[in-house]
Design an enzyme around this catalytic site. Structure first.
Site, PDB file in Angstrom:
ATOM      1  CG  ASP A 134      46.376  39.481  30.324  1.00 42.46           C
ATOM      2  OD1 ASP A 134      47.165  39.355  29.371  1.00 42.46           O
ATOM      3  OD2 ASP A 134      45.132  39.566  30.198  1.00 42.46           O
ATOM      4  NE  ARG A 135      52.057  44.479  37.307  1.00 45.00           N
ATOM      5  CZ  ARG A 135      53.370  44.530  37.481  1.00 45.00           C
ATOM      6  NH1 ARG A 135      54.161  44.186  36.487  1.00 45.00           N
ATOM      7  NH2 ARG A 135      53.905  44.917  38.609  1.00 45.00           N
TER       8      ARG A 135
END
Length: 306
Positions: free
Chosen positions: A134-135
């Protein structure tokens, strides 16, 4: 006093009236913040009402809702950069910082893949990203550097022979060890939900250290579903600190103050797999970044040194 470029303002408010639009309430309660900045935050999915992503400026409030978010008050800083952890002729492992996408979601978006391709340009390597984070999850990302290593490493990931270990700072006091099962599927507003019609998912957890209201947990996912660790921890009642999407607190209460949590505190710490050419076992580790340190320092007998 002028703010540095990329200054982010994290806020928490409680709605006080009924029938008021979300954007008007925020404009009135956040001094000096324009409705344009509020609209940008809504469009970017950075405002939450009762832990749910809010995207409509005209959402009507009923009073008493908990509203949290992050506002970018000036021009953004340059993208954070990956750093090398391991490289040979067959593979590359990098440390991805929080705030950087693993893979571009749209043309022109900076990403770990784009940075690796730029850094290896002219070397003859053809980097292939083997998995994603995830970012706002930091940690290890693995790349194959040619077709033969890609085939070997892809097979190991597909057959679930790559052992992945994450460090998670969570709310509450989880047991010494526990596991989470549950089928996961895509929900609304970017969420993943537990649903019998979804894909099977399993994560094992071990608690490494405790503090007052928080704990350090090692997560070992056996499958690789979107937001798997985040959803499983929230479902067990121990959401990640900073994970507003799944009910995690954006502030952590200490003896002296409330500590702001800048992102969900999840870090891809270790990978174990077979080297694609030699077949020998290989273990790679990446220590957590400095934003883990304020909470880690509050835990007793913490085994992780920064």
């Amino acid at each position: 006093m002028s703010r540095p470029a990329g200054f982010e303002f994290n806020f928490r408010r409680v709605a006080h009236g009924t029938g008021e639009r979300l954007d008007r309430f925020l404009a009135a309660s956040l001094e000096g913040v324009s409705r344009k900045k509020i609209k940008q935050a809504l469009d970017g999915g950075r405002i939450f009402v009762e832990g749910q992503v809010a995207r409509r400026a005209g959402q009507i409030l009923h009073g008493g809702e908990r509203i949290e978010g992050t506002l970018l008050l000036s021009e953004p800083l340059p993208s954070p950069q990956v750093s090398w952890v391991f490289r040979d002729a067959d593979l590359l492992a990098v440390a991805k910082p929080a705030g950087l996408a693993s893979h571009p979601a749209h043309p022109g978006q900076d990403s770990a893949l784009g940075q690796v391709c730029a850094l290896l340009d002219g070397s003859g390597a053809s980097p292939v990203l083997l998995h994603r984070l995830d970012r706002d999850t930091s940690g290890l990302l693995l790349f194959a550097l040619h077709e033969e290593s890609n085939q070997s490493l892809y097979r190991q990931f597909f057959e679930r022979r790559v052992e992945k270990s994450y460090l998670a700072l969570v709310e509450g006091r989880p047991p010494a060890s526990f596991s989470a099962d549950g089928c996961l599927k895509s929900g609304v507003c970017g969420r993943t939900v537990v649903d019998s019609g979804g894909q099977d998912a399993h994560t094992d957890f071990a608690t490494l250290a405790y503090g007052s209201g928080a704990a350090l947990v090692e997560a070992r996912p056996r499958t690789g579903r979107t937001h798997q660790i985040r959803v499983h921890l929230a479902a067990q009642g121990f959401p990640l600190l900073g994970d507003a999407l799944y009910g995690g607190a954006l502030f952590f209460k200490t003896v002296r103050s409330h500590l702001a949590i800048p992102r969900h505190l999840l870090h891809a710490y270790r990978l174990r797999f077979q080297h694609p050419r030699t077949g020998e076992p290989l273990m790679l580790e990446c220590p957590p970044p400095p934003d883990f340190s304020p909470v880690l320092s509050l835990l007793d007998n913490c085994p992780i040194n920064l």
